[in-house]
Design a protein around this motif. Structure first.
Motif, mmCIF file in Angstrom:
data_model
loop_
_atom_site.group_PDB
_atom_site.id
_atom_site.type_symbol
_atom_site.label_atom_id
_atom_site.label_comp_id
_atom_site.label_asym_id
_atom_site.label_seq_id
_atom_site.Cartn_x
_atom_site.Cartn_y
_atom_site.Cartn_z
ATOM 1 N N ALA A 1 34.229 41.692 61.237
ATOM 2 C CA ALA A 1 35.189 41.607 60.173
ATOM 3 C C ALA A 1 34.506 42.152 58.865
ATOM 4 C CB ALA A 1 35.043 39.863 59.615
ATOM 5 N N ALA A 2 33.028 42.180 58.700
ATOM 6 C CA ALA A 2 32.778 42.970 57.611
ATOM 7 C C ALA A 2 32.696 44.569 57.955
ATOM 8 C CB ALA A 2 31.157 42.462 57.389
ATOM 9 N N GLY A 3 33.152 44.958 58.890
ATOM 10 C CA GLY A 3 33.201 46.394 59.421
ATOM 11 C C GLY A 3 32.186 46.924 60.034
ATOM 12 N N ASP A 4 31.255 46.210 60.569
ATOM 13 C CA ASP A 4 30.304 46.665 61.542
ATOM 14 C C ASP A 4 31.124 46.829 63.131
ATOM 15 O OD1 ASP A 4 28.626 46.815 59.466
ATOM 16 O OD2 ASP A 4 28.183 44.686 59.656
ATOM 17 N N THR A 5 30.533 47.885 63.827
ATOM 18 C CA THR A 5 30.779 47.805 65.002
ATOM 19 C C THR A 5 29.591 47.031 65.919
ATOM 20 O OG1 THR A 5 29.467 49.839 65.612
ATOM 21 C CG2 THR A 5 31.798 49.808 64.979
ATOM 22 N N VAL A 6 30.042 46.261 66.861
ATOM 23 C CA VAL A 6 29.164 45.466 67.671
ATOM 24 C C VAL A 6 29.348 45.727 69.198
ATOM 25 C CG1 VAL A 6 28.211 43.135 67.926
ATOM 26 C CG2 VAL A 6 29.123 43.768 65.877
ATOM 27 N N GLU A 7 28.180 46.080 69.861
ATOM 28 C CA GLU A 7 28.362 46.469 71.246
ATOM 29 C C GLU A 7 27.564 45.234 71.934
ATOM 30 O OE1 GLU A 7 27.077 49.734 74.661
ATOM 31 O OE2 GLU A 7 27.397 50.208 72.640
ATOM 32 N N VAL A 8 28.231 44.403 72.849
ATOM 33 C CA VAL A 8 27.481 43.447 73.438
ATOM 34 C C VAL A 8 26.984 43.656 74.872
ATOM 35 C CG1 VAL A 8 27.999 40.971 74.232
ATOM 36 C CG2 VAL A 8 29.149 41.611 72.135
ATOM 37 N N VAL A 9 25.686 43.333 75.229
ATOM 38 C CA VAL A 9 24.995 43.567 76.178
ATOM 39 C C VAL A 9 24.831 42.383 77.088
ATOM 40 C CG1 VAL A 9 23.028 44.704 77.474
ATOM 41 C CG2 VAL A 9 23.945 45.893 75.493
ATOM 42 N N GLU A 10 25.550 41.839 77.905
ATOM 43 C CA GLU A 10 25.225 40.771 78.682
ATOM 44 C C GLU A 10 24.577 40.942 79.897
ATOM 45 O OE1 GLU A 10 29.479 39.599 79.246
ATOM 46 O OE2 GLU A 10 29.664 38.827 77.289
ATOM 47 N N LEU A 11 23.495 40.166 79.784
ATOM 48 C CA LEU A 11 22.329 40.175 81.030
ATOM 49 C C LEU A 11 22.752 39.066 82.101
ATOM 50 C CD1 LEU A 11 19.273 41.197 79.254
ATOM 51 C CD2 LEU A 11 20.938 42.618 80.057
ATOM 52 N N GLN A 12 22.430 39.200 83.309
ATOM 53 C CA GLN A 12 22.510 37.895 84.132
ATOM 54 C C GLN A 12 21.445 37.017 83.799
ATOM 55 O OE1 GLN A 12 22.195 39.211 88.317
ATOM 56 N NE2 GLN A 12 22.169 37.266 88.982
ATOM 57 N N TRP A 13 21.990 35.662 83.968
ATOM 58 C CA TRP A 13 21.097 34.553 83.727
ATOM 59 C C TRP A 13 19.980 34.357 84.732
ATOM 60 C CZ3 TRP A 13 20.243 31.122 79.942
ATOM 61 C CH2 TRP A 13 21.361 30.740 79.046
ATOM 62 N N ARG A 14 18.648 34.390 84.293
ATOM 63 C CA ARG A 14 17.666 34.309 85.134
ATOM 64 C C ARG A 14 16.491 33.200 84.922
ATOM 65 N NH1 ARG A 14 18.620 38.337 88.615
ATOM 66 N NH2 ARG A 14 18.534 40.629 87.813
ATOM 67 N N ALA A 15 16.170 32.718 86.104
ATOM 68 C CA ALA A 15 15.212 31.617 86.121
ATOM 69 C C ALA A 15 14.031 32.429 85.405
ATOM 70 C CB ALA A 15 14.632 31.123 87.605
#
Length: 384
Positions: free
Chosen positions: A30-44
């Motif tokens: 909303a403030a004008g930044d771009t955000v790239e999300v990197v979702e990693l697999q849940w790990r023990a």
């Protein structure tokens, strides 16, 4: 700014930490930044540590950003991988694993100390979390405290509504049948309605709460709302309910929609989550939005929201006797319960919102990104 966010699991998860990350992403965009999300697999934990040797993980992490946010819960997979990444890093710490009372806490402390040495700044959800991070070697000047807002529901609750709900504690219920047309001569007052909200796992202290309910002199009806994370713990708690004869007093509602959860909170007198540790405890603030005083743990950051004797009661971890006393005091004094509920609502209303907290995080990100640009420029000059 071009910002990244690395985390375990999906940003759509519903727990408080994921909501924090999600609202942060929304605020940055909303403030004008771009955000790239990197979702990693849940790990023990052990498997996460092995991720650091994975070339494919390092490839996934090499995204084109000015600065990378990392949810600290993913630190097992990042503790070594971070050292080869081309951007500055800011860690978002909801609470340190080493802060929890666990058998392997010394191991977690060593790994988290090493992980925090790889980051350039830290976002903390509370002063208690900042203190815990500083104890592992992070310079407090490289941190910012940006608490979560508790506006998940933001219901229209005023002082009169809070008082009316508390007054129901003194009401006498309808006479119940006793067989053969007889009736109970002295029907009991309405029970204290208590809500527990959180993942059902050992850290949240549901077993302590159930034991406290069993020791209370007052009649207490407990509704447990939350996802069963640790099946062994769930089985232990259910067994405890049976052993204490609380089958008709404790209801396991499981995960509920926000609307259904709001209904539970609206009808409750008290929110009780006597955790063994909370970095912040957003659930207390969400309960306060309904004018609910809280029973909360002294361990961690809950005391930054719950003021003992004013907006709730603080108890030591694993102290069911203290929980029982708190329940009895709430049940015995509707006026006091109402006053604490009104104070809880006022505390909620003056709490920082997401806009303010996101602004604090953005300023830290900009400082870290600018410092990173300066280092890159120096490196370039040396190379030429």
């Amino acid at each position: 700014m071009r910002v990244g966010l690395t985390l375990y699991g999906s940003l759509d998860e519903r727990s408080g930490g994921f909501r924090y990350d999600r609202k942060l992403v929304e605020g940055l965009r909303a403030a004008g930044d771009t955000v790239e999300v990197v979702e990693l697999q849940w790990r023990a934990y052990p498997r996460g540590l092995l991720d650091n040797a994975s070339p494919s993980l390092r490839d996934r992490l090499r995204v084109d950003v000015d600065v990378m946010l990392q949810d600290e819960l993913a630190h097992p997979s990042l503790v070594l991988a971070n050292r080869g990444l081309p951007y500055p890093i800011v860690s978002v710490v909801h609470h340190l694993r080493a802060s929890e009372p666990r058998r392997l806490s010394p191991l977690y402390r060593a790994v988290e100390r090493r992980y925090l040495a790889t980051v350039d700044g830290v976002v903390c959800n509370s002063g208690a979390t900042r203190d815990a991070v500083a104890a592992l070697g992070v310079d407090p000047d490289e941190t910012v405290v940006a608490p979560p807002a508790g506006d998940r529901f933001d219901p229209a609750i005023d002082g009169d509504a809070v008082a009316a709900r508390a007054a129901s504690l003194g009401e006498i219920g309808e006479e119940s049948g006793a067989g053969d047309g007889a009736s109970v001569a002295d029907p009991a007052p309405a029970p204290l309605r208590v809500a527990f909200v959180g993942n059902v796992e050992p850290r949240k202290g549901l077993d302590t709460l159930v034991e406290g309910v069993s020791r209370a002199d007052a009649a207490v009806d407990l509704t447990v709302v939350g996802r069963p994370v640790d099946e062994s713990h769930v089985a232990d708690v259910r067994r405890l309910v049976g052993e204490r004869g609380l089958g008709d007093r404790v209801r396991f509602a499981g995960r509920l929609s926000d609307d259904a959860l709001a209904d539970v909170l609206r009808e409750s007198h008290v929110l009780a989550v006597p955790s063994r540790y909370e970095g912040f405890g957003i659930v207390y603030l969400e309960g306060m939005s309904f004018g609910l005083p809280a029973i909360a743990s002294r361990a961690g950051g809950a005391n930054e929201t719950v003021t003992d004797g004013e907006t709730g009661v603080l108890v030591d971890p694993d102290d069911p006797a203290a929980v029982a006393r708190a329940l009895d005091e709430f049940a015995a004094d509707p006026d006091r319960t109402a006053e604490m509920g009104r104070a809880a609502r006022r505390r909620y209303e003056r709490h920082p919102g997401w806009t303010e907290s996101t602004g604090r995080v953005r300023r830290l990100l900009a400082d870290v990104a600018d410092a990173g640009d300066g280092v890159d420029a120096i490196d370039t000059e040396v190379a030429t």
